[in-house]
Scaffold this active site. Structure first.
Site, short mmCIF file in Angstrom:
data_model
loop_
_atom_site.label_atom_id
_atom_site.label_comp_id
_atom_site.label_asym_id
_atom_site.label_seq_id
_atom_site.Cartn_x
_atom_site.Cartn_y
_atom_site.Cartn_z
N SER A 193 0.90 -1.15 0.05
CA SER A 193 -0.04 -0.03 -0.13
C SER A 193 0.85 1.28 -0.06
CB SER A 193 -0.73 -0.05 1.40
OG SER A 193 -1.93 -1.15 1.27
N ARG A 249 1.61 4.58 -3.04
CA ARG A 249 1.57 5.98 -2.52
C ARG A 249 2.75 6.82 -2.55
NH1 ARG A 249 -2.28 2.84 -0.66
NH2 ARG A 249 -4.37 3.67 -0.20
N GLY A 268 -6.45 -3.15 -8.46
CA GLY A 268 -7.67 -2.45 -7.98
C GLY A 268 -7.33 -1.06 -7.43
N SER A 286 -14.11 3.69 2.72
CA SER A 286 -12.69 2.83 2.57
C SER A 286 -11.39 3.75 2.16
CB SER A 286 -13.07 2.26 1.09
OG SER A 286 -12.26 2.50 -0.05
N GLN A 292 -9.17 3.13 0.25
CA GLN A 292 -8.63 3.77 -1.43
C GLN A 292 -9.47 4.77 -1.94
OE1 GLN A 292 -8.42 -0.01 -3.82
NE2 GLN A 292 -7.02 -0.59 -2.19
N ASP A 298 -7.28 -8.86 5.60
CA ASP A 298 -6.37 -9.38 4.70
C ASP A 298 -5.41 -10.81 5.50
OD1 ASP A 298 -6.44 -8.10 2.68
OD2 ASP A 298 -4.64 -6.44 3.01
N ARG A 357 -12.01 -15.30 0.11
CA ARG A 357 -10.63 -15.94 0.47
C ARG A 357 -11.14 -16.62 2.06
NH1 ARG A 357 -7.12 -11.53 0.51
NH2 ARG A 357 -6.59 -12.24 -1.43
N ARG A 372 -2.72 -16.06 -0.67
CA ARG A 372 -2.78 -15.84 0.82
C ARG A 372 -3.05 -17.03 1.44
NH1 ARG A 372 -2.00 -10.31 2.13
NH2 ARG A 372 -2.66 -8.97 0.63
#
Ligand code: NAD
Length: 736
Positions: A325, A329, A397, A469, A471, A617, A648, A689
């Site tokens: 993440s 940025r 995304g 969110s 994002q 996550d 998931r 994951r």
């Protein structure tokens, strides 16, 4: 219906290409008879002696009348003459195709000759060849795994196209279809122009007075670049005139490119020069991947399994790569800053590379990544350039949402697109939130990509925009840098704050006013130095590994411990884990620490919805800890996120059930009773994951665990397997 047949093939022009196809058809026993016809009788005789053809065609008229398929393999400039000669002898059901390197000239000549074209006429072009000519150089494997472009015409019978496509497929080629004009345009750029440049470079150097020295000392680069200057001059002479217009366009484009290079060198503009080189290099890498038939590493496509032996001694000190993440940025803000930003610890996963490439497409010069180091030459808040085409973001995304915010505020139009998976994801929340500011964004059906963004003056709504969110919040903060006035956001619940922190690092921190976050437009971002903290969501697997393995003691260095990201650490501690944060400090405006973990017996806990959401996550890793704990663990969920809707979580639960763990899922919660983990085969469902969590679960299995569906682990985290082995997990990878 016409009855097309390829049983008897007549090859006119028995040289390299005609001979190679004849040879391939004969050797694979695909047809009854191959007849060869050539103006040069010696070629036919050589072809017969080399078993390239079954017999020599003596009388052209008889042969054309009897042939099921006539293949024109003569030089492009004589195609028209040959077509005019054979025209009276063609039947309605004769298949006619060619191998010429240009198509427009042939089709134009054919239209002039025939008026309406025959239904069996389907022009073609194999993208395969050699520097040599003549039947002596023919090769029956010349077309294996090579592309053949067919350019069917409106008059072409689909059955004829199919029959010719099957013939090429039979000799190992991959058949594509294109229209005639597109074929000539693509080939002018990718084949005709490079040949011309190679001829021109060698010719130019050969004219130099000291040419012998130049050629004597010419290194590999010169040899590689000019290999194709050894091609047949008369063939290339013909091609230049046959595809004249397209080639002139490409030469002009290329001359413009060379002029820009010359200018940059002349002016000593190293940024412009580096921009051209880095863009070209990354485009070349992308192009090599496409040639390897995969968006990313070709290795990922093959099914892979992990075999893991239980127990092991989990020890050592390791560092994981940078946080994903934060990496996104870092690139975005460094690109918008004034000056050069050096980044360390950038993770070169598919998603962050998609963001990096997007900024190259927007005219930003970026060097690297090389061993996690990236140098970004910031263009300032208003320095982005319009991209030449749609910006492709793979499956990322995050890149799409963040860029959507930034690009909706630019004075140029842009389009964002992604791979098949991303094209299925709804962008509704981010698009609707940005539209509140006046952004002009068109989407596909159901708010799905591609996103077409038009320039717009962004307003600042009087009411704070509600966001839930991280994002969407980031997209709005980026758009807010360009709005007409301060933009205020109201956060519904806690979400990741990496963008706010990173903006602060570049000197533009948004202000927190009670429960509102406000960003001022127009402030300049100042370039800086960044060291991205290690990715806690990757380290999570190793934290759990050490926690559940008796005797373990492990240190993970320089990990990001942002309060919005340490849900898993808090939960593990709640279960009794022995986790110590040492050497706490700040890097990249983010809290960072070294984390020491020792084995500790765990106890099941009840986890409230707020904490379950924050650890979403890392849920697969958490479920492994719960499976090794005494008693029951229960994760509650609230709102739209339910255990049943989270793919998931469902995959992980199913895999643990296969290993004998007692789990039940309802709409609101997931319950798991700790106990024995059985050995055998478990399926990760292709989720990296889940696969990584199952590797950790194997440490406590009663025997070896075989995990299927692990092919995406390498692309997701290239370092996972190596790190797992380094800390003492007996992990073996097998590919089918
Ligand atoms: P080549 O010189 O090896 O073969 C051409 C043959 O055609 C020669 O044997 C010649 O005698 C014969 N020929 C010339 N005029 C004739 C006529 N009027 N009637 C009968 N035969 C005649 O050339 P090639 O490399 O096989 O190229 C053939 C075609 O394939 C060209 O149109 C070329 O554009 C195309 N092509 C070539 C390559 C390549 O790399 N060589 C690749 C793809 C397509």
């Amino acid at each position: 219906m016409l009855n097309f047949s390829t049983a008897r093939v007549l090859v006119i022009g028995l040289g390299l290409i005609g001979g190679s196809l004849a040879r391939a058809l004969k050797q694979r026993d695909l047809i009854d008879e191959v007849v060869g016809y050539d103006l040069n009788r010696a070629e036919c005789e050589l072809g017969l002696s080399l078993n390239v053809i079954d017999r020599i065609g003596e009388d052209l008229e008889t042969e054309v009348r009897q042939a099921g398929l006539v293949l024109l393999a003569v030089p492009v400039k004589v195609m028209e003459t040959v077509l005019a000669t054979i025209r009276p002898w063609l039947r309605e059901d004769t298949l006619i195709t060619d191998v010429g390197s240009t198509k427009g000239n042939l089709v134009m000549a054919a239209r002039a000759l025939f008026g309406e074209l025959p239904p069996g006429f389907v022009p073609g072009h194999p993208i395969a060849g050699a520097e040599k000519s003549g039947v002596g150089a023919s090769d029956s494997d010349l077309f294996v795994r090579r592309k053949v472009i067919l350019t069917p015409l409106p008059e072409s019978d689909p059955q004829a196209t199919l029959a010719i496509a099957r013939l090429w497929q039979g000799v190992g080629a991959e058949v594509l279809q294109m229209d005639v004009a597109r074929h000539d345009e693509v080939l002018a750029a990718t084949s005709h122009l490079p040949h011309l440049l190679a001829f021109s470079l060698v010719d130019t150097l050969a004219h130099e007075a000291e040419n012998t020295d130049i050629f004597r000392y010419a290194a590999g680069g010169f040899r590689d670049f000019t290999r194709i200057a050894a091609s047949d001059p008369s063939m290339w002479h013909d091609i230049c005139f046959a595809n004249r217009q397209q080639l002139l366009t490409q030469i002009d484009r290329f001359s413009g490119g060379v002029a820009r290079l010359r200018d940059a060198i002349d002016r000593g503009d190293s940024q412009a020069l580096l921009g051209i080189f880095t863009r070209a290099r990354s485009a070349r890498e992308h192009f090599s991947r496409i040639l390897a038939r995969s968006a990313y590493s070709p290795e990922q496509q093959r099914p892979a399994r992990f075999l893991v032996r239980p127990k092991g001694k989990i020890t050592g000190t390791v560092a994981v790569s940078g946080d994903r993440s934060i990496s996104h940025r870092a690139i975005i803000l460094a690109a918008l800053a004034d000056g050069i930003t050096d980044i360390e610890g950038f993770v070169d996963g598919e998603d962050s590379l998609a963001t990096l490439q997007a900024f190259r497409d927007l005219g930003v010069v970026i060097e690297g990544p090389h061993q996690g180091r990236v140098r970004v030459y910031g263009v300032g808040l208003n320095g982005l350039q319009p991209p030449v085409g749609p910006i492709y973001l793979g499956s990322s995304g995050t890149s799409m949402r963040l860029l959507c915010g930034l690009l909706s505020a630019q004075p140029f139009a842009s389009e964002l697109c992604g791979d098949e998976a991303l094209s299925e994801v709804s962008m509704q929340t981010v698009v609707e939130s940005l539209r509140l500011l006046g952004a002009k964004i068109e989407t596909g059906p159901g708010f799905r990509p591609p996103l077409k963004i038009s320039p717009a003056e962004l307003k600042s709504p009087a009411q704070a925009v509600k966001i839930s969110s991280a994002q969407v919040k980031s997209a709005l903060l980026l758009a807010g840098l360009y709005a007409e006035g301060p933009l205020c956001l109201e956060q519904l619940g806690r979400s990741r704050d990496h963008t706010e922190r990173m903006l602060g690092r570049f000197g533009c921190a948004p202000e927190q006013l009670n429960d509102k976050l406000c960003i001022e437009p127009g402030k300049r971002l100042q370039a800086t130095q960044l060291r991205i903290p290690g990715d806690l969501s990757l380290a999570a697997y190793f934290l759990v590994a050490a926690t559940i393995t008796p005797g373990a003691e492990l240190t993970l260095e320089h990990l990001g411990i942002n309060p919005t990201r340490i849900g898993l650490v808090e939960l593990l501690r709640l279960m009794g884990a022995d986790i110590e944060l040492c050497n706490a400090r700040e890097d990249c405006a983010e809290p960072v620490a070294d984390i020491r973990v020792r084995y500790a017996p765990l106890t099941g806990v009840r986890i409230p919805a707020e904490l379950s959401r924050l650890a979403l996550d890392e849920c697969p890793a958490l479920l492994v800890a719960a499976a090794c704990a005494r008693g029951e663990t229960c994760l509650s969920f609230a709102g739209a996120e339910t255990p049943l809707s989270n793919k998931r979580l469902k995959l992980m639960a199913e895999a643990l059930q296969q290993a004998g763990v007692d789990i039940s899922i309802t709409d609101k919660e997931l319950r798991l009773s700790g106990g024995e983990i059985k050995s055998g085969v478990v399926n990760s469902g292709g989720d990296p994951r889940v696969a990584m969590a199952l590797v950790i679960a194997a440490l406590r299995a009663e025997g070896p665990l075989e995990i299927t569906g692990c092919e995406s682990v390498t692309s997701f985290s290239p370092e996972f397997s190596d790190l797992a082995r380094r800390i003492g997990i007996a992990l073996f990878k097998e590919e089918d």
